[in-house]
Design a protein around this motif. Sequence first.
Motif, mmCIF file in Angstrom:
data_model
loop_
_atom_site.group_PDB
_atom_site.id
_atom_site.type_symbol
_atom_site.label_atom_id
_atom_site.label_comp_id
_atom_site.label_asym_id
_atom_site.label_seq_id
_atom_site.Cartn_x
_atom_site.Cartn_y
_atom_site.Cartn_z
ATOM 1 N N LEU A 43 0.869 -1.178 0.000
ATOM 2 C CA LEU A 43 0.000 0.000 0.000
ATOM 3 C C LEU A 43 0.906 1.227 0.000
ATOM 4 C CD1 LEU A 43 -2.749 -0.431 2.759
ATOM 5 C CD2 LEU A 43 -3.035 -0.567 0.287
ATOM 6 N N HIS A 44 0.399 2.309 -0.487
ATOM 7 C CA HIS A 44 1.125 3.563 -0.351
ATOM 8 C C HIS A 44 1.219 3.881 1.145
ATOM 9 C CE1 HIS A 44 2.010 7.863 -0.503
ATOM 10 N NE2 HIS A 44 2.506 7.623 -1.699
ATOM 11 N N ALA A 45 2.353 4.436 1.560
ATOM 12 C CA ALA A 45 2.575 4.710 2.987
ATOM 13 C C ALA A 45 1.453 5.549 3.591
ATOM 14 C CB ALA A 45 3.919 5.402 3.177
ATOM 15 N N ALA A 46 0.953 6.501 2.829
ATOM 16 C CA ALA A 46 -0.118 7.368 3.346
ATOM 17 C C ALA A 46 -1.414 6.572 3.538
ATOM 18 C CB ALA A 46 -0.362 8.529 2.392
ATOM 19 N N ARG A 47 -1.702 5.676 2.597
ATOM 20 C CA ARG A 47 -2.891 4.830 2.713
ATOM 21 C C ARG A 47 -2.758 3.871 3.891
ATOM 22 N NH1 ARG A 47 -6.189 3.127 -1.511
ATOM 23 N NH2 ARG A 47 -6.292 5.341 -1.903
ATOM 24 N N HIS A 57 8.839 -11.305 2.275
ATOM 25 C CA HIS A 57 9.743 -10.229 1.916
ATOM 26 C C HIS A 57 8.973 -9.025 1.370
ATOM 27 C CE1 HIS A 57 13.250 -8.100 0.681
ATOM 28 N NE2 HIS A 57 14.047 -9.106 0.998
ATOM 29 N N GLY A 58 9.085 -7.916 2.049
ATOM 30 C CA GLY A 58 8.429 -6.699 1.557
ATOM 31 C C GLY A 58 9.281 -6.045 0.489
ATOM 32 N N ALA A 59 9.387 -6.714 -0.662
ATOM 33 C CA ALA A 59 10.325 -6.271 -1.697
ATOM 34 C C ALA A 59 9.862 -5.015 -2.430
ATOM 35 C CB ALA A 59 10.542 -7.404 -2.701
ATOM 36 N N LEU A 60 8.547 -4.812 -2.426
ATOM 37 C CA LEU A 60 7.987 -3.716 -3.241
ATOM 38 C C LEU A 60 7.507 -2.569 -2.379
ATOM 39 C CD1 LEU A 60 5.752 -5.864 -5.626
ATOM 40 C CD2 LEU A 60 7.866 -4.673 -6.277
ATOM 41 N N GLU A 61 7.498 -1.388 -2.979
ATOM 42 C CA GLU A 61 6.814 -0.262 -2.342
ATOM 43 C C GLU A 61 5.964 0.454 -3.379
ATOM 44 O OE1 GLU A 61 9.422 2.628 -0.676
ATOM 45 O OE2 GLU A 61 10.779 2.622 -2.390
ATOM 46 N N ARG A 62 4.931 1.089 -2.843
ATOM 47 C CA ARG A 62 4.007 1.810 -3.716
ATOM 48 C C ARG A 62 4.345 3.284 -3.601
ATOM 49 N NH1 ARG A 62 -1.771 -0.368 -4.817
ATOM 50 N NH2 ARG A 62 -2.445 1.094 -6.411
ATOM 51 N N ILE A 63 4.676 3.887 -4.722
ATOM 52 C CA ILE A 63 5.164 5.265 -4.673
ATOM 53 C C ILE A 63 4.154 6.253 -5.217
ATOM 54 C CG2 ILE A 63 7.630 4.800 -4.590
ATOM 55 C CD1 ILE A 63 7.666 4.974 -7.640
ATOM 56 N N ARG A 105 0.560 2.820 -13.773
ATOM 57 C CA ARG A 105 1.912 2.946 -14.314
ATOM 58 C C ARG A 105 2.817 3.709 -13.342
ATOM 59 N NH1 ARG A 105 2.668 0.769 -18.534
ATOM 60 N NH2 ARG A 105 0.563 1.035 -19.324
ATOM 61 N N ASN A 106 3.966 3.123 -13.096
ATOM 62 C CA ASN A 106 4.947 3.710 -12.170
ATOM 63 C C ASN A 106 4.420 3.857 -10.739
ATOM 64 O OD1 ASN A 106 6.712 4.001 -14.367
ATOM 65 N ND2 ASN A 106 5.719 5.931 -14.911
ATOM 66 N N ALA A 107 3.435 3.063 -10.394
ATOM 67 C CA ALA A 107 2.910 3.113 -9.023
ATOM 68 C C ALA A 107 3.781 2.327 -8.047
ATOM 69 C CB ALA A 107 1.487 2.579 -8.984
ATOM 70 N N PHE A 108 4.544 1.340 -8.577
ATOM 71 C CA PHE A 108 5.350 0.470 -7.706
ATOM 72 C C PHE A 108 6.822 0.519 -8.084
ATOM 73 C CE2 PHE A 108 1.122 -1.409 -8.170
ATOM 74 C CZ PHE A 108 0.741 -1.525 -6.849
ATOM 75 N N ARG A 109 7.662 0.232 -7.117
ATOM 76 C CA ARG A 109 9.081 0.011 -7.419
ATOM 77 C C ARG A 109 9.668 -0.923 -6.359
ATOM 78 N NH1 ARG A 109 11.337 5.979 -5.726
ATOM 79 N NH2 ARG A 109 11.249 5.657 -3.485
ATOM 80 N N LEU A 110 10.857 -1.445 -6.671
ATOM 81 C CA LEU A 110 11.557 -2.261 -5.682
ATOM 82 C C LEU A 110 12.049 -1.352 -4.572
ATOM 83 C CD1 LEU A 110 13.833 -4.659 -7.770
ATOM 84 C CD2 LEU A 110 11.775 -5.259 -6.486
ATOM 85 N N ARG A 111 12.001 -1.842 -3.358
ATOM 86 C CA ARG A 111 12.578 -1.080 -2.252
ATOM 87 C C ARG A 111 14.078 -0.966 -2.447
ATOM 88 N NH1 ARG A 111 9.182 -0.021 1.885
ATOM 89 N NH2 ARG A 111 7.430 -1.457 2.048
#
Length: 242
Positions: A136-140, A165-171, A190-196
């Motif tokens: 989830l996005h950190a704010a959400r 493993h929390g490999a992904l983050e939502r940006i 699009r571009n909502a996620f990236r690797l930590r």
Amino acid sequence: MSIAGIREPFRVIGSLFYPALCAVCDDSVATGEYLCASCRAKAPRLNPPFCAKCSEAFPGAITSAFSCANCAHRTLHFEAAVAVYRSRGIVRKLLHQFKYGQQRHLKHPLALWLSETLDDARLRDRRFDAIVPVPLHAARERERGFNQAELLAELLSGTAGIPLHGALERIRYTTTQTAYDRSERMANLRNAFRLRKNVDVRGWRVLLIDDVLTTGSTLSECARVLKQGGAISVYAATAARA
Ligand SMILES: [Zn+2]
Ligand SMILES: [Zn+2]
């Protein structure tokens, strides 16, 4: 203080977190169970025929290979997305109360439904290096207080013995997807996620986890990012399919 006196508070605390009552109808259930037999039986299953890739149900009998309307004309980056239950009736109700009603203990029955995906032929004999929850996005996450996918992934990791493993983050804080059609969902993600940072997924066989699968766009976008980072394969499993 006697041993019994020490143990008592733990038992009481334990019962607050794990009430021995059915999560749906409040009937009493055996310790360690979360649904009574009659509620368990009411959970609607996803019955074949369904799409091997995205598990979309196909109405009627299939006489030849069919192409799924949900998968047609687009690339889904996961190998397969598997759910055993339909998000209808009590399954939908529990998912909703879990996610929006702060009923965190519902992670237990939902994780049981999720774990049944490991018996599916598409997942049964596979080895996974990591279980990765859809972030989830950190704010959400602050707003909700937890990430529903992570709570389910954590329990599955424990029962299946596969590292979490929390490999992904939502940006990107995307607006809710429900009002969008399939192509709008893809564009919105699009571009909502990236690797930590400092996460290396090269060579990983990933089992990606979310609470519910709708069109598969979110799971696909996460799978795309993981594979771009070098993951060999990404299968997805959810507690239910819309
Ligand atoms: Zn019940
Ligand atoms: Zn499909």
